[in-house]
Write a protein that holds these residues in place. Structure first.
Motif, PDB file in Angstrom:
ATOM      1  N   ALA A 112       0.873  -1.213  -0.038  1.00  0.00           N
ATOM      2  CA  ALA A 112      -0.019  -0.169  -0.191  1.00  0.00           C
ATOM      3  C   ALA A 112       0.889   1.156   0.269  1.00  0.00           C
ATOM      4  O   ALA A 112       0.653   2.221  -0.676  1.00  0.00           O
ATOM      5  CB  ALA A 112      -0.981   0.057   1.262  1.00  0.00           C
ATOM      6  N   GLU A 170       2.073   1.887  -3.523  1.00  0.00           N
ATOM      7  CA  GLU A 170       0.986   2.373  -4.138  1.00  0.00           C
ATOM      8  C   GLU A 170       0.760   4.002  -4.211  1.00  0.00           C
ATOM      9  O   GLU A 170       0.369   4.635  -4.987  1.00  0.00           O
ATOM     10  CB  GLU A 170      -0.323   1.271  -3.949  1.00  0.00           C
ATOM     11  CG  GLU A 170       0.036   0.069  -4.674  1.00  0.00           C
ATOM     12  CD  GLU A 170      -1.266  -0.982  -4.360  1.00  0.00           C
ATOM     13  OE1 GLU A 170      -1.423  -1.703  -5.323  1.00  0.00           O
ATOM     14  OE2 GLU A 170      -1.939  -0.696  -3.341  1.00  0.00           O
ATOM     15  N   LEU A 217       0.836   6.894  -6.595  1.00  0.00           N
ATOM     16  CA  LEU A 217      -0.369   7.581  -7.140  1.00  0.00           C
ATOM     17  C   LEU A 217      -0.295   9.124  -7.628  1.00  0.00           C
ATOM     18  O   LEU A 217       0.508   9.830  -6.893  1.00  0.00           O
ATOM     19  CB  LEU A 217      -1.556   7.642  -6.059  1.00  0.00           C
ATOM     20  CG  LEU A 217      -2.176   6.183  -5.922  1.00  0.00           C
ATOM     21  CD1 LEU A 217      -3.188   6.429  -4.569  1.00  0.00           C
ATOM     22  CD2 LEU A 217      -2.832   5.562  -6.857  1.00  0.00           C
ATOM     23  N   HIS A 237      -5.544   1.017  -2.487  1.00  0.00           N
ATOM     24  CA  HIS A 237      -5.229  -0.120  -3.295  1.00  0.00           C
ATOM     25  C   HIS A 237      -6.419   0.142  -4.579  1.00  0.00           C
ATOM     26  O   HIS A 237      -6.159  -0.270  -5.611  1.00  0.00           O
ATOM     27  CB  HIS A 237      -5.587  -1.570  -2.654  1.00  0.00           C
ATOM     28  CG  HIS A 237      -5.020  -2.689  -3.421  1.00  0.00           C
ATOM     29  ND1 HIS A 237      -3.782  -2.588  -4.031  1.00  0.00           N
ATOM     30  CD2 HIS A 237      -5.708  -3.837  -3.712  1.00  0.00           C
ATOM     31  CE1 HIS A 237      -3.794  -3.761  -4.859  1.00  0.00           C
ATOM     32  NE2 HIS A 237      -4.851  -4.620  -4.536  1.00  0.00           N
ATOM     33  N   ALA A 293      -5.278   2.588  -7.011  1.00  0.00           N
ATOM     34  CA  ALA A 293      -4.125   2.202  -7.689  1.00  0.00           C
ATOM     35  C   ALA A 293      -4.525   1.214  -8.816  1.00  0.00           C
ATOM     36  O   ALA A 293      -4.022   1.044  -9.830  1.00  0.00           O
ATOM     37  CB  ALA A 293      -3.076   1.618  -6.697  1.00  0.00           C
ATOM     38  N   ARG A 294      -5.475   0.405  -8.354  1.00  0.00           N
ATOM     39  CA  ARG A 294      -5.951  -0.789  -9.363  1.00  0.00           C
ATOM     40  C   ARG A 294      -6.516  -0.400 -10.661  1.00  0.00           C
ATOM     41  O   ARG A 294      -6.563  -0.713 -11.376  1.00  0.00           O
ATOM     42  CB  ARG A 294      -6.804  -1.688  -8.570  1.00  0.00           C
ATOM     43  CG  ARG A 294      -6.017  -2.591  -7.516  1.00  0.00           C
ATOM     44  CD  ARG A 294      -7.217  -3.534  -6.853  1.00  0.00           C
ATOM     45  NE  ARG A 294      -7.812  -4.400  -7.935  1.00  0.00           N
ATOM     46  CZ  ARG A 294      -9.049  -4.476  -8.160  1.00  0.00           C
ATOM     47  NH1 ARG A 294      -9.857  -3.622  -7.513  1.00  0.00           N
ATOM     48  NH2 ARG A 294      -9.495  -5.327  -9.078  1.00  0.00           N
ATOM     49  N   ASP A 304      -6.370   2.968 -11.390  1.00  0.00           N
ATOM     50  CA  ASP A 304      -5.406   4.252 -12.089  1.00  0.00           C
ATOM     51  C   ASP A 304      -6.159   5.468 -11.833  1.00  0.00           C
ATOM     52  O   ASP A 304      -6.460   6.394 -12.965  1.00  0.00           O
ATOM     53  CB  ASP A 304      -5.397   3.923 -13.402  1.00  0.00           C
ATOM     54  CG  ASP A 304      -4.504   2.736 -13.971  1.00  0.00           C
ATOM     55  OD1 ASP A 304      -3.433   2.391 -13.333  1.00  0.00           O
ATOM     56  OD2 ASP A 304      -4.715   1.977 -15.038  1.00  0.00           O
TER      57      ASP A 304
END
Length: 221
Positions: free
Chosen positions: A49, A52, A56, A195, A198-199, A201
């Motif tokens: 995390a 990530e 970001l 998360h 991040a997953r 975008d």
């Protein structure tokens, strides 16, 4: 073999059996017991995390068009159950459903506020990253199909069953504006938020990122 040696050997065997049997039984139970389901799914470690969050993109929120909840079609039906019904089954205890897949019995523990409810009507399925938040963080540029996938995401930690009251208080706020009332759940909430962004975008704004870092720092793993 002398008789006393026979008796000593028999006693030794009984002692070994009495010591080993419970251990073998415990091992058998452990092997046979089903593994607990990951909850919520795909929750990252603190290290993941953090990586990530660092990656970001930081950008002020904005969109080329006004937000409309209907731009994120939900709840869709897959294999006879809506996404909401699927999460109710996944997140509840002792859940039984009728022929229409809607729960008839069960209880639900709300991770945000620590409350338990036994009526599914009292439970809301929260989009951890709210649909409006996603819209202003990049989803306004997506296709409707991608927004539908986001709104019904069962693969990542984006959907969670909570009380209707706490879901209402959260609304579409980001972590700079709202965190779970239960301090013990704020680490997991930060991981879920990071998360998900991040997953998919999505971006974060500066206040949001500043709020997430101390929440993540509070995680032990």
């Amino acid at each position: 073999m002398p008789q006393h040696a026979v008796r000593r050997t028999a006693r030794l065997r009984r002692l070994v059996a009495s010591a080993v049997a419970p251990a073998l039984l415990a091992l058998l139970v452990l092997v046979q017991a089903p593994a607990a389901a990951a909850y919520p799914p795909d929750l990252p470690s603190k290290a993941v995390a953090q990586a990530e969050l660092d990656a970001l993109p930081v950008r002020a929120e904005g969109a080329s068009a006004p937000y409309d909840r209907d731009l994120f079609p939900h709840w869709i039906t897959v294999d006879g159950c809506t996404t909401r019904e699927t999460v109710l089954q996944r997140d509840g205890d002792g859940v039984e459903v009728g022929s229409d897949c809607y729960p008839t019995t069960g209880s639900w523990y709300s991770e945000y506020d620590g409350e338990t409810r036994t009526a599914p009507a009292d439970i809301a399925i929260d989009h951890v990253v709210a649909l409006a938040e996603a819209w202003y963080s990049g989803a306004s540029e997506w296709t409707t199909a991608r927004r539908q996938d986001f709104a019904n995401d069962l693969t990542g930690p984006q959907l969670i069953a909570v009380t209707a009251e706490v879901n209402s208080s959260k609304s579409d706020k980001d972590p700079a504006e709202w965190v779970p009332p239960l301090a013990s759940k704020r680490c997991a909430y930060a991981k879920m938020w990071i998360h998900t962004k991040a997953r998919w975008d999505l971006t974060v704004d500066s206040a949001e990122k500043s709020a997430l870092q101390p929440l993540l720092d509070g995680c032990s793993y």
